[in-house]
Design an enzyme around this catalytic site. Sequence first.
Site, PDB file in Angstrom:
ATOM      1  N   LYS A 219       0.824  -1.220   0.000  1.00 29.31           N
ATOM      2  CA  LYS A 219       0.000   0.000   0.000  1.00 29.31           C
ATOM      3  C   LYS A 219       0.854   1.264   0.000  1.00 29.31           C
ATOM      4  O   LYS A 219       2.023   1.253   0.343  1.00 29.31           O
ATOM      5  CB  LYS A 219      -1.006  -0.048   1.145  1.00 29.31           C
ATOM      6  CG  LYS A 219      -2.130  -1.051   0.777  1.00 29.31           C
ATOM      7  CD  LYS A 219      -3.327  -1.015   1.666  1.00 29.31           C
ATOM      8  CE  LYS A 219      -4.372  -1.994   1.098  1.00 29.31           C
ATOM      9  NZ  LYS A 219      -5.447  -2.263   2.049  1.00 29.31           N
ATOM     10  N   ARG A 255      -3.492 -10.248   4.484  1.00 31.47           N
ATOM     11  CA  ARG A 255      -3.889 -10.327   3.074  1.00 31.47           C
ATOM     12  C   ARG A 255      -2.744  -9.745   2.261  1.00 31.47           C
ATOM     13  O   ARG A 255      -2.461  -8.557   2.365  1.00 31.47           O
ATOM     14  CB  ARG A 255      -5.178  -9.517   2.895  1.00 31.47           C
ATOM     15  CG  ARG A 255      -5.729  -9.485   1.487  1.00 31.47           C
ATOM     16  CD  ARG A 255      -6.961  -8.582   1.431  1.00 31.47           C
ATOM     17  NE  ARG A 255      -7.467  -8.489   0.077  1.00 31.47           N
ATOM     18  CZ  ARG A 255      -6.966  -7.673  -0.845  1.00 31.47           C
ATOM     19  NH1 ARG A 255      -5.973  -6.880  -0.552  1.00 31.47           N
ATOM     20  NH2 ARG A 255      -7.477  -7.668  -2.064  1.00 31.47           N
TER      21      ARG A 255
HETATM   22  N1  PMM Z   1      -7.429  -3.982   0.516  1.00 32.41           N
HETATM   23  C1  PMM Z   1      -7.743  -3.993  -0.778  1.00 32.41           C
HETATM   24  C2  PMM Z   1      -8.806  -4.783  -1.258  1.00 32.41           C
HETATM   25  N2  PMM Z   1      -9.544  -5.543  -0.417  1.00 32.41           N
HETATM   26  N3  PMM Z   1      -9.970  -6.306   1.757  1.00 32.41           N
HETATM   27  C3  PMM Z   1      -9.696  -6.289   3.057  1.00 32.41           C
HETATM   28  N4  PMM Z   1     -10.435  -7.031   3.913  1.00 32.41           N
HETATM   29  N5  PMM Z   1      -8.682  -5.553   3.577  1.00 32.41           N
HETATM   30  C4  PMM Z   1      -7.890  -4.761   2.788  1.00 32.41           C
HETATM   31  O1  PMM Z   1      -6.993  -4.087   3.327  1.00 32.41           O
HETATM   32  C5  PMM Z   1      -8.164  -4.741   1.388  1.00 32.41           C
HETATM   33  C6  PMM Z   1      -9.239  -5.542   0.903  1.00 32.41           C
HETATM   34  C7  PMM Z   1      -6.955  -3.172  -1.739  1.00 32.41           C
HETATM   35  O2  PMM Z   1      -5.738  -3.757  -2.027  1.00 32.41           O
HETATM   36  P1  PMM Z   1      -5.327  -4.422  -3.447  1.00 32.41           P
HETATM   37  O3  PMM Z   1      -6.033  -3.669  -4.554  1.00 32.41           O
HETATM   38  O4  PMM Z   1      -3.845  -4.268  -3.471  1.00 32.41           O
HETATM   39  O5  PMM Z   1      -5.747  -5.841  -3.453  1.00 32.41           O
END
Ligand code: PMM
Length: 278
Positions: A219, A255
């Site tokens: 991030k 994640r």
């Molecule tokens: N971050 C993203 C997408 N989905 N879901 C949860 N539960 N927590 C998060 O921090 C989160 C998420 C965005 O990140 P990406 O686009 O790099 O996958």
Amino acid sequence: MGENAINSKKSVAVMGIVNVTPDSFSDGGRHSDAEAAVAHGLRLLEAGADMLDIGGESTRPGAAPVSEAEELARVIPVIAGLRARCDAPLSIDTMKPAVARAAVAAGAGIWNDVSALRGGPDALEVAAGLACPVVLMHMQGDPRTMQSAPHYRDVVEEVESFLLARAEAALEAGVERGAIWLDPGIGFGKTTEHNLALLAALPRLVAHGYPVLLGASRKRFISALDPAAQTPDARLGGSIAVALAGAAAGVAAVRVHDVRETAQAMLVQAAVASARER
Ligand code: PMM
């Protein structure tokens, strides 16, 4: 002390990210084709992921929403393809109750909702009916506008009370207590200071007894701390540092994009933690 006294199990589950979006945060849409996304998911499992999170709508700052039909077309073939080829838990990353329902029918077993069941009037009811674990994440605003001027009086208190209120609403709707996960939503309507305050306060969120999921992989705030790391794939060190902070605070899962490296970090972290207890 024999080898078998060494803890060789990680205590934090690793959730591997499979973004099926042409404008994803970090994979630039390279996995937008369903077969490629399935293959990517299988590689993440081989690399040590305990579960996979499949998403078809980008939530990157500034991202525009996608239609339900488009989201379904992106994620359902990937979930069905992975379900046919592996036994790992699959999570559907969506704000739309209808997409969650279709994903569970196709083989997903976890609903990861960045809107914490506020994505439709029937979201709470659908979650209760699916009877699967649901991740309730905090977000201020929506992806299109959330980074324009995030503002809190007390970010830790506000995120905590929001999540507990959403958990309460889910319980009232009939979601089992054991099926509720919380996520502070790193980067979702938060400045670098807000993200750091929330990371520092993870033990406080964990103390409520719900499993906590932490998503900070690649991030942008990592680049704010290390301006030399401008592209998402230059943020591995920072991503692992956050995963370790989460592990020390007792989160249940992280994640991440970089599964192999994170799984190894979690193994070593757990071994050191258990040696400390001996
Ligand atoms: N971050 C993203 C997408 N989905 N879901 C949860 N539960 N927590 C998060 O921090 C989160 C998420 C965005 O990140 P990406 O686009 O790099 O996958």
